[in-house]
Design a protein around this motif. Structure first.
Motif, mmCIF file in Angstrom:
data_model
loop_
_atom_site.group_PDB
_atom_site.id
_atom_site.type_symbol
_atom_site.label_atom_id
_atom_site.label_comp_id
_atom_site.label_asym_id
_atom_site.label_seq_id
_atom_site.Cartn_x
_atom_site.Cartn_y
_atom_site.Cartn_z
ATOM 1 N N SER A 176 0.834 -1.205 0.000
ATOM 2 C CA SER A 176 0.000 0.000 0.000
ATOM 3 C C SER A 176 0.866 1.250 0.000
ATOM 4 N N LEU A 177 1.906 1.268 0.843
ATOM 5 C CA LEU A 177 2.727 2.476 0.952
ATOM 6 C C LEU A 177 3.927 2.443 0.015
ATOM 7 N N GLY A 178 4.311 1.276 -0.442
ATOM 8 C CA GLY A 178 5.475 1.179 -1.313
ATOM 9 C C GLY A 178 6.757 1.631 -0.627
ATOM 10 N N LEU A 179 7.011 1.111 0.572
ATOM 11 C CA LEU A 179 8.206 1.537 1.310
ATOM 12 C C LEU A 179 9.501 1.105 0.639
ATOM 13 N N GLY A 180 9.389 0.066 -0.189
ATOM 14 C CA GLY A 180 10.567 -0.368 -0.943
ATOM 15 C C GLY A 180 11.728 -0.733 -0.040
ATOM 16 N N ASP A 181 12.930 -0.292 -0.428
ATOM 17 C CA ASP A 181 14.103 -0.697 0.363
ATOM 18 C C ASP A 181 14.472 0.337 1.423
ATOM 19 N N ARG A 182 13.612 1.309 1.675
ATOM 20 C CA ARG A 182 13.940 2.329 2.686
ATOM 21 C C ARG A 182 14.301 1.718 4.038
ATOM 22 N N PRO A 183 13.441 0.828 4.581
ATOM 23 C CA PRO A 183 13.793 0.264 5.903
ATOM 24 C C PRO A 183 15.121 -0.482 5.878
ATOM 25 N N ARG A 184 15.371 -1.199 4.785
ATOM 26 C CA ARG A 184 16.613 -1.968 4.741
ATOM 27 C C ARG A 184 17.827 -1.066 4.609
ATOM 28 N N ARG A 185 17.669 0.036 3.889
ATOM 29 C CA ARG A 185 18.785 0.990 3.811
ATOM 30 C C ARG A 185 19.095 1.573 5.174
ATOM 31 N N LEU A 186 18.052 1.899 5.919
ATOM 32 C CA LEU A 186 18.245 2.434 7.272
ATOM 33 C C LEU A 186 18.955 1.411 8.161
ATOM 34 N N LEU A 187 18.535 0.160 8.053
ATOM 35 C CA LEU A 187 19.138 -0.879 8.895
ATOM 36 C C LEU A 187 20.600 -1.125 8.520
ATOM 37 N N GLN A 188 20.859 -1.092 7.196
ATOM 38 C CA GLN A 188 22.226 -1.356 6.748
ATOM 39 C C GLN A 188 23.217 -0.310 7.252
ATOM 40 N N ALA A 189 22.689 0.891 7.520
ATOM 41 C CA ALA A 189 23.577 1.957 7.988
ATOM 42 C C ALA A 189 23.808 1.920 9.495
ATOM 43 N N VAL A 190 23.132 0.988 10.177
ATOM 44 C CA VAL A 190 23.287 0.928 11.634
ATOM 45 C C VAL A 190 24.604 0.242 11.991
ATOM 46 N N LYS A 191 25.380 0.887 12.853
ATOM 47 C CA LYS A 191 26.677 0.353 13.261
ATOM 48 C C LYS A 191 26.511 -0.941 14.050
ATOM 49 N N GLY A 192 27.288 -1.923 13.703
ATOM 50 C CA GLY A 192 27.269 -3.192 14.443
ATOM 51 C C GLY A 192 26.194 -4.158 13.988
ATOM 52 N N LEU A 193 25.292 -3.674 13.162
ATOM 53 C CA LEU A 193 24.168 -4.539 12.770
ATOM 54 C C LEU A 193 24.515 -5.358 11.537
ATOM 55 N N GLU A 194 24.220 -6.637 11.600
ATOM 56 C CA GLU A 194 24.399 -7.479 10.425
ATOM 57 C C GLU A 194 23.020 -7.886 9.905
ATOM 58 N N LEU A 195 22.724 -7.496 8.658
ATOM 59 C CA LEU A 195 21.399 -7.758 8.103
ATOM 60 C C LEU A 195 21.406 -9.063 7.323
ATOM 61 N N ARG A 196 20.481 -9.946 7.626
ATOM 62 C CA ARG A 196 20.353 -11.216 6.896
ATOM 63 C C ARG A 196 19.066 -11.192 6.095
ATOM 64 N N GLU A 197 19.131 -11.638 4.829
ATOM 65 C CA GLU A 197 17.929 -11.646 3.990
ATOM 66 C C GLU A 197 16.945 -12.715 4.458
ATOM 67 N N LEU A 198 15.683 -12.351 4.492
ATOM 68 C CA LEU A 198 14.635 -13.271 4.939
ATOM 69 C C LEU A 198 14.042 -14.004 3.739
ATOM 70 N N PRO A 199 14.119 -15.333 3.694
ATOM 71 C CA PRO A 199 13.496 -16.043 2.567
ATOM 72 C C PRO A 199 11.976 -15.826 2.586
ATOM 73 N N GLY A 200 11.390 -15.652 1.419
ATOM 74 C CA GLY A 200 9.934 -15.428 1.338
ATOM 75 C C GLY A 200 9.504 -14.177 2.059
ATOM 76 N N ALA A 201 10.380 -13.152 2.014
ATOM 77 C CA ALA A 201 10.128 -11.936 2.789
ATOM 78 C C ALA A 201 8.774 -11.302 2.462
ATOM 79 N N ASP A 202 8.408 -11.309 1.181
ATOM 80 C CA ASP A 202 7.187 -10.578 0.804
ATOM 81 C C ASP A 202 5.899 -11.367 1.060
ATOM 82 N N GLU A 203 6.010 -12.537 1.695
ATOM 83 C CA GLU A 203 4.786 -13.279 2.004
ATOM 84 C C GLU A 203 4.192 -12.793 3.321
ATOM 85 N N CYS A 204 2.892 -12.686 3.323
ATOM 86 C CA CYS A 204 2.163 -12.214 4.504
ATOM 87 C C CYS A 204 2.424 -13.123 5.703
ATOM 88 N N CYS A 205 2.514 -12.524 6.899
ATOM 89 C CA CYS A 205 2.782 -13.312 8.105
ATOM 90 C C CYS A 205 1.528 -13.999 8.633
#
Ligand code: SF4
Lengths: 498, 251
Positions: free
Chosen positions: B149-178
């Motif tokens: 609906s909002l089309g946030l795209g990769d904004r959240p992931r870009r923010l997370l990637q810039a966090v010091k000490g944080l290691e981001l792991r890709e989530l399989p099936g990320a776009d599937e509803c929880c």
């Protein structure tokens, strides 16, 4: 028992079994995920997909807006080409017409091209009741028919079956219907396909009557179009002397040129192919125009309403009639993947089924009243739909009709529907919540009460909430709601009084 | 810039830490945050469950409370989508039902000013490195309304990637509803639970310690399932990660 769908339990109950059937879930998961990723690739290849999607939507909307005119035009052009047009208001009428037409030929067997419309009206059962055997010739449809089963997917009706199950069905049932399965049949796809081919060949060569649906009807020429992958449909369309096509009235496109759009979007959305392996078109009869040619000697077109005009009267819901039955929405739907197609209690399962069935049949039955809730509104279906049907929007619209009642059109008449049973408590809760939310003071009192009593909160909930706490932990209520913290500290500006 | 925090009724009641994190983060970035005390609920649950008319007074109330601010920021993708996508529709439908333009006009001012948190950070403030420190492995679940609906795209992931000490792991099936879906979780609890369990298993397969999302409703469902499946993973709202610093780390 291809069985009737009326009297099905509500969706949650019907889904219960499928969710806990590991084989079924495995089959569905594998099949939908495979086709899902293939579709994404096939769509990504097309640079103007968004424009094609918009064009498809526009053509369909335009046609639906002028449906009466295009239907008249279609009738004229079909008649001019030597065909005979019949109008059927509902399933019973359509079945009566087809049974009569087959009886007039003196035949007791028909071969069938895979068709949603004839399944929707239960044609095979109606023919059977009159001593006429209908043979499905699409491979997956054949599996379903031999297995005395119901289809569970629009495009791949036997998606819920794996190869081992199919082998067993063939070995057990084929001899009942015609040529038996070869001795020692294994479950390799090649052997299964060959067994089906031999079994079906007999039927094709014998049959004098074919029954089909159509993916499209072109108003300007009276041409019908079927797209398919296996070529069985083409056999049924060319070999028999009499062809009876049963088609929903919403399948019209105005001109041949309009097909250009759908013959691109449909195959990529449905089977992830660039083109359909077989695209058959037929116009009237063999000598309807000028003497020689191929095609049937007699051609009947049965135009089916069966709730479509009522659906058209609904401003929000009518977009469901744009559907070209590609089944892309099924393949991406996480609810379909877990619940399976049978739970939807209709030949139209998945997201499109959840909005189409309660419109075609009304929301009177338990299953139809539950279908609008068979979705998380995640929006994946809308995203893939090649004619941009906003399925979540229609779901919410139908939820309102179920929960609150309201105006609808049934059988051509405006009626006022009462809310479906079982929503009174929910309605009261929604009203109460609205009241509390319109009075911030009341909300605050509630929050404080929850915080103060938090040590006594149970870890499982009574009533409808039990469904939550059976599989998930509840969040703990915090000692202080945010707004109290904000007021106490002015958003942290004043030192926190610990 | 004077910005109103629309915390949402769920966060206010159940997840005050997320609210505190948003305040801390925005204040650190030089934004003057206000929390209008009159705020309650955007009406999403009402609307989506089919009680559209019950949602209308709530939408009007929202406009009354927030209409005066320059920007409205919410740490919830689905409530943000309610305002941005569905408020205009509520107005249109009132018009279609012959009730005039009043509702549309009342709601119009808040629609373009409402931002989901990560959208506000990236698009309005123009930052991706918010100076955060969070020494954990994290996997990110893009919630459906944020994603579609909002089309946030990769904004959240870009923010997370810039966090010091944080290691981001890709989530399989990320776009599937929880499988949360508001009342869906209760009305179709079998299917909802199966979807939740699959989401948790996918998250587990990344080996991350933390599953992060920009919506506490989905996190409540995923986290509740994690608890039951004993995964040892934690659900954390993205605001809390972005608010965490070396001086004041989130524990
Ligand atoms: S609703 Fe759209 S995606 Fe679903 S079957 Fe119809 S055309 Fe395909």
């Amino acid at each position: 028992m291809s069985g009737t769908f009326v009297g099905m339990p509500a969706f949650p109950k019907a889904a219960h079994e499928a969710v806990h059937n590991a084989t079924l879930r495995g089959n569905l998961r594998h099949a939908t995920h495979t086709i899902r990723s293939k579709r994404a690739k096939a769509v990504a290849e097309v640079s103007d997909w968004a424009a094609l999607r918009e064009a498809g939507k526009q053509i369909k909307d335009h046609t639906l807006r002028h449906l009466d005119d295009y239907l008249v035009q279609l009738e004229e052009s079909v008649t001019a080409a030597g065909g005979i047009v019949h109008w059927a208001a509902d399933a019973d009428e359509a079945n009566r017409i087809v049974v009569e037409l087959v009886k007039m030929t003196g035949e007791t067997e028909v071969v069938k091209v895979k068709s949603m419309a004839t399944q929707e009206i239960g044609l095979n059962e109606a023919l059977e009741a009159e001593g006429i055997h209908a043979y499905e010739t699409d491979l997956a449809e054949l599996i379903v028919q031999l297995g005395k089963d119901r289809p569970s997917h629009i495009l791949v009706p036997a998606i819920h079956r794996n190869r081992g199950e199919i082998r067993d069905i063939f070995a057990r049932e084929m001899s009942e219907w015609g040529r038996p399965a070869p001795e020692g049949l294994t479950d390799t796809p090649a052997e299964l396909a060959e067994a089906a081919r031999l079994h079906l060949r007999e039927k094709f060569l014998r049959a004098k009557v074919g029954v089909s649906g159509a993916n499209f009807m072109v108003a300007e020429t009276g041409t019908l179009v079927v797209v398919e992958s296996e070529g069985n449909g083409r056999m049924c369309l060319t070999l028999p002397e009499t062809l009876i096509s049963v088609v929903g009235i919403e399948k019209i496109v105005p001109t041949w040129q309009d097909l250009e759009v759908f013959l691109q979007t449909l195959p990529r959305s449905s089977t992830a192919e660039r083109m359909n392996p077989y695209t058959s078109t037929w116009t009237g009869t063999r000598d309807g125009g000028a003497g020689e040619g191929d095609g049937p000697q007699t051609f009947h077109l049965v135009l089916l309403d069966n709730g479509r005009t009522d659906t058209l009267a609904d401003e929000v819901g009518r977009q469901a009639l744009r559907c070209i039955r590609c089944s892309a929405c099924l393949n991406v739907c996480p609810v379909y993947e877990r619940a399976g197609g049978h739970a939807y209690g209709s030949v139209y399962p998945g997201p499109i089924g959840a909005i189409l069935s309660p419109q075609l049949r009304g929301t009177g039955s338990e299953i139809d009243a539950s279908l609008p809730y068979a979705s998380t509104l995640c929006g994946a279906c809308y995203e893939v739909c090649p004619v941009a049907i906003d399925i979540p929007e229609v779901l919410v619209h139908l939820r309102e009709r179920v929960a609150e009642g309201g105006q609808a059109t049934r059988g051509g008449n405006r009626v006022v529907l009462k809310p479906a049973k079982g929503h009174a408590a929910e309605r009261a809760a929604m009203r109460a919540a609205r009241w509390a939310f319109s009075h911030p003071g009341a909300l605050r009192t509630g929050q404080r009460l929850a915080s103060r009593t938090r040590r006594f909160h149970p870890r499982t909930l009574p009533g409808p909430g039990r469904a939550w706490s059976e599989t998930r932990d509840l969040p703990a209520v915090p000692a202080e709601p945010f707004r109290d913290w904000w007021q106490r500290t002015q958003g942290g500006k004043e030192a926190e009084a610990k | 810039m004077r910005v109103a925090l629309f915390l949402t009724c769920v966060n206010d009641t159940l997840y005050p830490d997320t609210g505190r994190a948003v305040v801390k983060l925005l204040t650190r970035l030089g934004v003057d945050v206000d929390f209008p005390m009159g705020q309650t609920c955007c009406g999403q649950a009402h609307y989506n469950t089919g009680y559209r008319h019950e949602a209308e007074p709530l939408a009007r109330h929202f406009s009354d409370v927030f209409g005066e601010y320059e920007a409205i920021v919410t740490p919830s993708g689905s409530c943000g989508a309610m305002v941005r996508e569905l408020y205009p529709r509520m107005g249109e439908r009132a018009r279609a039902e012959g009730r005039g333009d009043t509702l549309a006009q009342t709601l119009a001012p808040v629609v373009p000013k409402t931002y989901e948190l990560t959208e506000f950070l990236v698009d309005v403030l123009g930052v991706t490195d918010v100076g955060a420190y969070y020494p954990h492995t994290v996997t990110y679940h893009p919630t459906c309304h944020g994603l579609r609906s909002l089309g946030l795209g990769d904004r959240p992931r870009r923010l997370l990637q810039a966090v010091k000490g944080l290691e981001l792991r890709e989530l399989p099936g990320a776009d599937e509803c929880c499988g949360f879906g508001g009342t869906f979780a209760v009305k179709n609890s079998d299917v909802s639970a199966a979807m939740g369990a699959d989401k948790v298993r996918n998250a587990e397969s990344t080996g991350a310690d933390v599953l992060c999302a920009a919506d506490n409703s989905c996190l409540m469902h995923i986290g509740g399932t994690m608890g039951r499946l004993n995964t040892g993973m934690r659900p954390v709202h993205i605001a809390e990660i972005l608010a965490s610093t070396e001086e004041e780390p989130l524990v």
